[in-house]
Scaffold this motif. Structure first.
Motif, short mmCIF file in Angstrom:
data_model
loop_
_atom_site.label_atom_id
_atom_site.label_comp_id
_atom_site.label_asym_id
_atom_site.label_seq_id
_atom_site.Cartn_x
_atom_site.Cartn_y
_atom_site.Cartn_z
N PRO A 279 0.62 -1.27 0.03
CA PRO A 279 0.00 0.13 0.07
C PRO A 279 0.65 1.31 0.10
CG PRO A 279 -0.77 -1.68 1.52
CD PRO A 279 0.50 -2.02 1.17
N LYS A 280 0.48 2.32 -0.57
CA LYS A 280 1.08 3.62 -0.59
C LYS A 280 1.50 4.06 0.62
CE LYS A 280 -0.59 5.15 -5.10
NZ LYS A 280 -1.38 6.08 -6.02
N ASN B 103 4.85 3.23 1.92
CA ASN B 103 6.09 3.49 0.66
C ASN B 103 7.41 4.22 1.39
OD1 ASN B 103 4.85 2.30 -1.40
ND2 ASN B 103 4.23 4.63 -2.33
N PHE B 104 7.09 4.83 2.52
CA PHE B 104 8.30 5.33 3.20
C PHE B 104 8.95 4.17 3.94
CE2 PHE B 104 4.47 6.04 5.83
CZ PHE B 104 4.77 5.30 6.91
N PHE B 105 8.53 3.20 4.36
CA PHE B 105 9.38 1.88 4.55
C PHE B 105 10.20 1.19 3.62
CE2 PHE B 105 5.99 1.72 8.17
CZ PHE B 105 6.80 2.67 8.83
N GLU B 106 10.23 1.74 2.26
CA GLU B 106 10.77 0.73 1.51
C GLU B 106 12.23 0.41 1.64
OE1 GLU B 106 11.51 0.40 -3.57
OE2 GLU B 106 9.78 1.87 -2.74
N ILE C 78 2.88 -7.25 0.58
CA ILE C 78 2.41 -6.62 1.65
C ILE C 78 1.01 -6.13 1.84
CG2 ILE C 78 3.20 -5.39 3.62
CD1 ILE C 78 5.97 -5.14 2.79
N THR C 79 0.30 -6.63 2.65
CA THR C 79 -1.08 -5.94 2.68
C THR C 79 -1.09 -5.58 4.15
OG1 THR C 79 -1.98 -8.12 3.23
CG2 THR C 79 -2.02 -7.70 0.89
N TYR C 80 -2.02 -4.49 4.28
CA TYR C 80 -2.10 -3.82 5.70
C TYR C 80 -3.59 -3.46 5.77
CZ TYR C 80 -1.84 0.40 8.77
OH TYR C 80 -1.91 1.14 9.87
#
Length: 292
Positions: free
Chosen positions: A39-40, A43-46, A66-68
């Protein structure tokens, strides 16, 4: 232990009204190539995710999913943009004055204009979120590595059997090679006698011809190197680790020696054995492509 580059792992973590599901699978690849779908909002964890995966994987084409889900009662909030509303109101009043229209602006109408009210995600604790995601990521990666190890052991067993078979072929050529020289000497002597009838055979000339032939068909050095490559491969398999690239290089060297043996051979049995050697080496190379 060795690891296959084919693997699968899945882990699901539910904590603090949030659920993370991580799935990962891979196939062989020359380098580490990770494709992440998530999920967008994450994204900051990429960069952190890629760094975490390198602890478990060194080679392979990896697809990570990954689903959240957030089950919290309040995951979004409404934000009132006063500055935007004031801009709209100013121009609406200006329009009414300039065009001689009735100023009938109501709050209910103004609130429907774009960006006056916006929906925002509720503030997230990034550190807490990462801990939960990391736990799911590590869980999936551990299962993923486990499946790679199991497959790697199967590869090791299969490769060891093939290498032992190759050693038997090398043994056969080693035993057969001296006989070729003697057979050639006997044939040459018989041919000379047949051609010269009662004339005595020049043993020195005969020895020279046999020596030249022996030099052309001698594969002793190739057999020694090939045996060494096979033993090195077996030892490397026992040592384990990320050995795929090294084994691929050794397999190329084995193939080179087998080609030379075939090119020098003028004996049907050795030629057949050389072809079988090349076939087995190719099978070994195909299996090695799956090793990390």
């Amino acid at each position: 232990m060795i690891k296959s580059m084919t693997g699968f792992g899945r882990c699901e973590i539910v904590e603090n009204n949030r659920k993370f599901t991580v799935e990962m699978k891979s196939v062989n690849h020359r380098y580490l190539d990770v494709n992440i779908k998530m999920p967008k909002a994450l994204n900051f964890f990429e960069a952190a995710i890629r760094s975490e995966l390198k602890k478990y994987i060194s080679r392979g084409k990896v697809d990570l999913y990954i689903t959240y889900e957030d089950f919290s009662e309040k995951t979004t909030s409404v934000r009132y943009n006063r500055e935007v509303a004031e801009e709209y109101l100013k121009y609406l009043r200006q329009m009414a004055e300039e065009l001689g229209l009735e100023d009938d602006i109501r709050v209910s109408a103004l609130s429907k204009y774009p960006e006056v009210f916006t929906m925002e995600d509720a503030g997230l604790d990034e550190e807490e979120l990462w801990k939960e995601l990391q736990k799911a990521l590590d869980g999936a990666a551990e299962k993923f590595v486990g499946s790679r190890i199991v497959e790697g052991e199967h590869l090791k067993e299969d490769l060891t059997q093939k290498l032992d078979g190759m050693l038997k072929l090398v043994d056969f050529i080693t035993e057969r090679s001296p006989g070729i020289i003697e057979e050639y000497r006997a044939r040459l002597k018989d041919k000379v006698k047949e051609l010269l009838a009662e004339t005595a055979v020049d043993e020195n000339r005969l020895l020279t011809e046999v020596t030249i032939f022996a030099d052309k068909v001698c594969v002793d050095e190739e057999l020694v190197r090939l045996r060494s490559h096979i033993e090195t491969t077996k030892n490397t398999l026992s040592d384990g680790g990320a050995i795929g690239r090294k084994l691929d290089f050794i397999a190329q060297e084995m193939n080179r020696e087998a080609n030379t043996i075939l090119s020098k051979s003028n004996d049907l049995e050795i030629s057949n054995c050389g072809i079988e050697l090349k076939t087995e080496i190719e099978k070994v190379r195909e299996q090695i492509q799956n090793i990390e």
